[in-house]
Design an enzyme around this catalytic site. Structure first.
Site, PDB file in Angstrom:
ATOM      1  N   GLN A  78       0.843  -1.191   0.000  1.00  0.00           N
ATOM      2  CA  GLN A  78       0.000   0.000   0.000  1.00  0.00           C
ATOM      3  C   GLN A  78       0.882   1.246   0.000  1.00  0.00           C
ATOM      4  O   GLN A  78       1.332   1.704   1.045  1.00  0.00           O
ATOM      5  CB  GLN A  78      -0.945   0.016   1.205  1.00  0.00           C
ATOM      6  CG  GLN A  78      -1.919   1.169   1.114  1.00  0.00           C
ATOM      7  CD  GLN A  78      -3.009   1.099   2.154  1.00  0.00           C
ATOM      8  OE1 GLN A  78      -3.253   0.083   2.772  1.00  0.00           O
ATOM      9  NE2 GLN A  78      -3.674   2.219   2.348  1.00  0.00           N
ATOM     10  N   PHE A  79       1.109   1.788  -1.187  1.00  0.00           N
ATOM     11  CA  PHE A  79       2.032   2.920  -1.328  1.00  0.00           C
ATOM     12  C   PHE A  79       1.550   4.156  -0.588  1.00  0.00           C
ATOM     13  O   PHE A  79       2.348   5.005  -0.206  1.00  0.00           O
ATOM     14  CB  PHE A  79       2.291   3.240  -2.806  1.00  0.00           C
ATOM     15  CG  PHE A  79       1.210   4.021  -3.492  1.00  0.00           C
ATOM     16  CD1 PHE A  79       1.290   5.408  -3.572  1.00  0.00           C
ATOM     17  CD2 PHE A  79       0.115   3.384  -4.054  1.00  0.00           C
ATOM     18  CE1 PHE A  79       0.300   6.142  -4.196  1.00  0.00           C
ATOM     19  CE2 PHE A  79      -0.882   4.110  -4.685  1.00  0.00           C
ATOM     20  CZ  PHE A  79      -0.797   5.489  -4.757  1.00  0.00           C
ATOM     21  N   THR A  80       0.260   4.287  -0.340  1.00  0.00           N
ATOM     22  CA  THR A  80      -0.252   5.499   0.313  1.00  0.00           C
ATOM     23  C   THR A  80       0.213   5.625   1.765  1.00  0.00           C
ATOM     24  O   THR A  80       0.128   6.712   2.339  1.00  0.00           O
ATOM     25  CB  THR A  80      -1.789   5.568   0.255  1.00  0.00           C
ATOM     26  OG1 THR A  80      -2.333   4.423   0.918  1.00  0.00           O
ATOM     27  CG2 THR A  80      -2.280   5.629  -1.188  1.00  0.00           C
TER      28      THR A  80
END
Length: 146
Positions: A78-80
């Site tokens: 999850q890059f966020t």
């Protein structure tokens, strides 16, 4: 490297309406990779995930790890999680690792967890539009950062 750990009674990941991973009791880990992360960061996070004591013992105290309980581990990129959110009304992503580096380190982390843990392990798909479902047990959620 960031691991947002949630103790769950069940969790799953779907991509394009297809279930690609699912666990029962265990931990869902949303994984964020930052520009400064290395294989050593992933090694530390893998060790902490397998040994972090978030499950209740017979006295109801959080004294057991997923290694002790043999629960599942579901790792989801999850890059966020690496977003900069301290100012403004829109997240910034300059602290996040470039996609190729992030994918390599996420896959390295998955490999390390598979080496260090003999229980049920699932993972999301890097770069995919995923639908993640979970039932948080507690709720119990921890932010681990290396």
């Amino acid at each position: 490297m960031i691991g947002l750990v949630q103790r769950v009674t069940g969790a799953s990941v779907d991509v394009d309406a297809e279930r690609i991973a699912e666990i029962g009791i265990g931990m869902l880990v949303l994984v964020g990779v930052t520009r400064d992360d290395t294989e050593q960061s992933a090694d530390k996070l893998a060790h902490r995930l397998c040994n972090y004591r978030i499950f209740n013992d017979s006295d109801g105290k959080m004294n057991l790890s997923v290694n002790d309980t043999q629960g599942g581990i579901l790792l989801v990129p999850q890059f966020t999680l690496a977003a900069e959110t301290h100012k403004g009304m829109r997240p910034g992503f300059s602290k996040g690792a470039p996609p190729q580096d992030a994918q390599r380190l996420f896959e390295y982390l998955v490999g390390r967890v598979r080496t260090d843990y003999s229980g049920d392990i699932g993972c999301g798909r890097f770069g995919a539009d995923m639908q993640v479902s979970l039932v948080n047990d507690g709720p119990v959620t921890f932010w681990l950062e290396t």
